[in-house]
Design a protein around this motif. Sequence first.
Motif, PDB file in Angstrom:
ATOM      1  N   ALA A 256      22.282  32.311  35.032  1.00  0.00           N
ATOM      2  CA  ALA A 256      22.260  31.550  36.292  1.00  0.00           C
ATOM      3  C   ALA A 256      23.564  31.684  37.073  1.00  0.00           C
ATOM      4  O   ALA A 256      23.589  31.517  38.287  1.00  0.00           O
ATOM      5  CB  ALA A 256      21.972  30.080  36.005  1.00  0.00           C
ATOM      6  N   ARG A 257      24.659  31.979  36.393  1.00  0.00           N
ATOM      7  CA  ARG A 257      25.950  32.126  37.084  1.00  0.00           C
ATOM      8  C   ARG A 257      26.007  33.381  37.946  1.00  0.00           C
ATOM      9  O   ARG A 257      26.930  33.545  38.732  1.00  0.00           O
ATOM     10  CB  ARG A 257      27.091  32.141  36.073  1.00  0.00           C
ATOM     11  CG  ARG A 257      27.264  30.810  35.353  1.00  0.00           C
ATOM     12  CD  ARG A 257      28.276  30.914  34.282  1.00  0.00           C
ATOM     13  NE  ARG A 257      27.777  31.861  33.289  1.00  0.00           N
ATOM     14  CZ  ARG A 257      28.415  32.171  32.182  1.00  0.00           C
ATOM     15  NH1 ARG A 257      29.576  31.648  31.925  1.00  0.00           N
ATOM     16  NH2 ARG A 257      27.892  33.019  31.326  1.00  0.00           N
TER      17      ARG A 257
ATOM     18  N   VAL B 117      34.106  35.003  44.899  1.00  0.00           N
ATOM     19  CA  VAL B 117      34.600  33.896  45.702  1.00  0.00           C
ATOM     20  C   VAL B 117      34.980  32.757  44.764  1.00  0.00           C
ATOM     21  O   VAL B 117      34.165  32.318  43.956  1.00  0.00           O
ATOM     22  CB  VAL B 117      33.521  33.411  46.698  1.00  0.00           C
ATOM     23  CG1 VAL B 117      34.017  32.222  47.491  1.00  0.00           C
ATOM     24  CG2 VAL B 117      33.108  34.545  47.615  1.00  0.00           C
ATOM     25  N   PRO B 118      36.236  32.250  44.847  1.00  0.00           N
ATOM     26  CA  PRO B 118      36.601  31.100  44.005  1.00  0.00           C
ATOM     27  C   PRO B 118      35.674  29.922  44.321  1.00  0.00           C
ATOM     28  O   PRO B 118      35.469  29.573  45.471  1.00  0.00           O
ATOM     29  CB  PRO B 118      38.036  30.789  44.410  1.00  0.00           C
ATOM     30  CG  PRO B 118      38.532  32.013  45.094  1.00  0.00           C
ATOM     31  CD  PRO B 118      37.330  32.678  45.691  1.00  0.00           C
ATOM     32  N   THR B 119      35.087  29.340  43.280  1.00  0.00           N
ATOM     33  CA  THR B 119      34.088  28.293  43.439  1.00  0.00           C
ATOM     34  C   THR B 119      34.349  27.192  42.422  1.00  0.00           C
ATOM     35  O   THR B 119      34.724  27.464  41.290  1.00  0.00           O
ATOM     36  CB  THR B 119      32.676  28.867  43.211  1.00  0.00           C
ATOM     37  OG1 THR B 119      32.492  29.963  44.106  1.00  0.00           O
ATOM     38  CG2 THR B 119      31.602  27.839  43.456  1.00  0.00           C
ATOM     39  N   VAL B 120      34.152  25.944  42.825  1.00  0.00           N
ATOM     40  CA  VAL B 120      34.302  24.811  41.919  1.00  0.00           C
ATOM     41  C   VAL B 120      32.906  24.345  41.519  1.00  0.00           C
ATOM     42  O   VAL B 120      32.040  24.123  42.365  1.00  0.00           O
ATOM     43  CB  VAL B 120      35.065  23.655  42.600  1.00  0.00           C
ATOM     44  CG1 VAL B 120      35.168  22.458  41.661  1.00  0.00           C
ATOM     45  CG2 VAL B 120      36.443  24.111  43.039  1.00  0.00           C
ATOM     46  N   ASP B 121      32.685  24.230  40.196  1.00  0.00           N
ATOM     47  CA  ASP B 121      31.422  23.686  39.708  1.00  0.00           C
ATOM     48  C   ASP B 121      31.723  22.694  38.583  1.00  0.00           C
ATOM     49  O   ASP B 121      32.870  22.310  38.388  1.00  0.00           O
ATOM     50  CB  ASP B 121      30.458  24.786  39.271  1.00  0.00           C
ATOM     51  CG  ASP B 121      30.988  25.650  38.139  1.00  0.00           C
ATOM     52  OD1 ASP B 121      32.037  25.307  37.559  1.00  0.00           O
ATOM     53  OD2 ASP B 121      30.355  26.658  37.816  1.00  0.00           O
ATOM     54  N   ASP B 122      30.708  22.289  37.833  1.00  0.00           N
ATOM     55  CA  ASP B 122      30.889  21.288  36.780  1.00  0.00           C
ATOM     56  C   ASP B 122      31.835  21.739  35.682  1.00  0.00           C
ATOM     57  O   ASP B 122      32.461  20.916  35.019  1.00  0.00           O
ATOM     58  CB  ASP B 122      29.536  20.929  36.152  1.00  0.00           C
ATOM     59  CG  ASP B 122      28.616  20.251  37.149  1.00  0.00           C
ATOM     60  OD1 ASP B 122      29.135  19.693  38.145  1.00  0.00           O
ATOM     61  OD2 ASP B 122      27.396  20.279  36.940  1.00  0.00           O
ATOM     62  N   ASP B 123      31.942  23.047  35.460  1.00  0.00           N
ATOM     63  CA  ASP B 123      32.809  23.584  34.408  1.00  0.00           C
ATOM     64  C   ASP B 123      34.218  23.876  34.894  1.00  0.00           C
ATOM     65  O   ASP B 123      35.041  24.364  34.142  1.00  0.00           O
ATOM     66  CB  ASP B 123      32.203  24.866  33.832  1.00  0.00           C
ATOM     67  CG  ASP B 123      30.858  24.613  33.181  1.00  0.00           C
ATOM     68  OD1 ASP B 123      30.675  23.520  32.609  1.00  0.00           O
ATOM     69  OD2 ASP B 123      29.989  25.496  33.255  1.00  0.00           O
TER      70      ASP B 123
ATOM     71  N   VAL C  78      36.874  25.671  37.930  1.00  0.00           N
ATOM     72  CA  VAL C  78      36.955  26.717  38.940  1.00  0.00           C
ATOM     73  C   VAL C  78      36.581  28.052  38.302  1.00  0.00           C
ATOM     74  O   VAL C  78      37.015  28.375  37.213  1.00  0.00           O
ATOM     75  CB  VAL C  78      38.375  26.802  39.533  1.00  0.00           C
ATOM     76  CG1 VAL C  78      38.479  27.930  40.537  1.00  0.00           C
ATOM     77  CG2 VAL C  78      38.760  25.485  40.167  1.00  0.00           C
ATOM     78  N   ARG C  79      35.756  28.816  38.979  1.00  0.00           N
ATOM     79  CA  ARG C  79      35.378  30.151  38.532  1.00  0.00           C
ATOM     80  C   ARG C  79      35.137  31.014  39.754  1.00  0.00           C
ATOM     81  O   ARG C  79      35.079  30.524  40.872  1.00  0.00           O
ATOM     82  CB  ARG C  79      34.131  30.115  37.647  1.00  0.00           C
ATOM     83  CG  ARG C  79      32.868  29.706  38.384  1.00  0.00           C
ATOM     84  CD  ARG C  79      31.647  29.743  37.463  1.00  0.00           C
ATOM     85  NE  ARG C  79      30.445  29.414  38.178  1.00  0.00           N
ATOM     86  CZ  ARG C  79      29.672  30.286  38.816  1.00  0.00           C
ATOM     87  NH1 ARG C  79      29.998  31.561  38.826  1.00  0.00           N
ATOM     88  NH2 ARG C  79      28.586  29.904  39.451  1.00  0.00           N
ATOM     89  N   TYR C  80      35.019  32.307  39.541  1.00  0.00           N
ATOM     90  CA  TYR C  80      34.672  33.221  40.621  1.00  0.00           C
ATOM     91  C   TYR C  80      33.161  33.400  40.631  1.00  0.00           C
ATOM     92  O   TYR C  80      32.590  33.901  39.675  1.00  0.00           O
ATOM     93  CB  TYR C  80      35.379  34.569  40.452  1.00  0.00           C
ATOM     94  CG  TYR C  80      36.815  34.513  40.864  1.00  0.00           C
ATOM     95  CD1 TYR C  80      37.179  34.701  42.183  1.00  0.00           C
ATOM     96  CD2 TYR C  80      37.811  34.231  39.946  1.00  0.00           C
ATOM     97  CE1 TYR C  80      38.494  34.627  42.587  1.00  0.00           C
ATOM     98  CE2 TYR C  80      39.138  34.150  40.331  1.00  0.00           C
ATOM     99  CZ  TYR C  80      39.471  34.353  41.653  1.00  0.00           C
ATOM    100  OH  TYR C  80      40.774  34.275  42.048  1.00  0.00           O
ATOM    101  N   ALA C  81      32.530  32.965  41.703  1.00  0.00           N
ATOM    102  CA  ALA C  81      31.078  33.087  41.840  1.00  0.00           C
ATOM    103  C   ALA C  81      30.747  34.376  42.579  1.00  0.00           C
ATOM    104  O   ALA C  81      31.540  34.878  43.374  1.00  0.00           O
ATOM    105  CB  ALA C  81      30.517  31.894  42.609  1.00  0.00           C
TER     106      ALA C  81
END
Length: 113
Positions: A63-64, A84-90, A92-95
Amino acid sequence: MIRVRIVADDVDQADAAASAIGRVLTVTRERRPRPRRSGDGVTVYLNAELPPVDLDALDRADARNRCGRGDCGQYVPLDDAQAVPTVDDDGVRYARWHPACLRAEQRDRGITG
């Protein structure tokens, strides 16, 4: 090829270990259990290989690896993706984003590049 040597106290333990290995690897050859020279236990030799893996299917199932734009959500192949740097529940990650979705998001937010 992967060569596996199983040393066990008895034949039942060796068979159980070989069965467990067979669930993960493709066993191509199994030699009969032989008593160890020391007299304590048995030894079994296996030849095994890694099973074939469809990496594209695994990549699609994650899903990521969907587009980060809220109204898109489609799979983005790694070759076409914009990180793109993205903030999610886990955290910051690169989406992965489709290039067109990223341009549309920047346009909607008034960000010029």
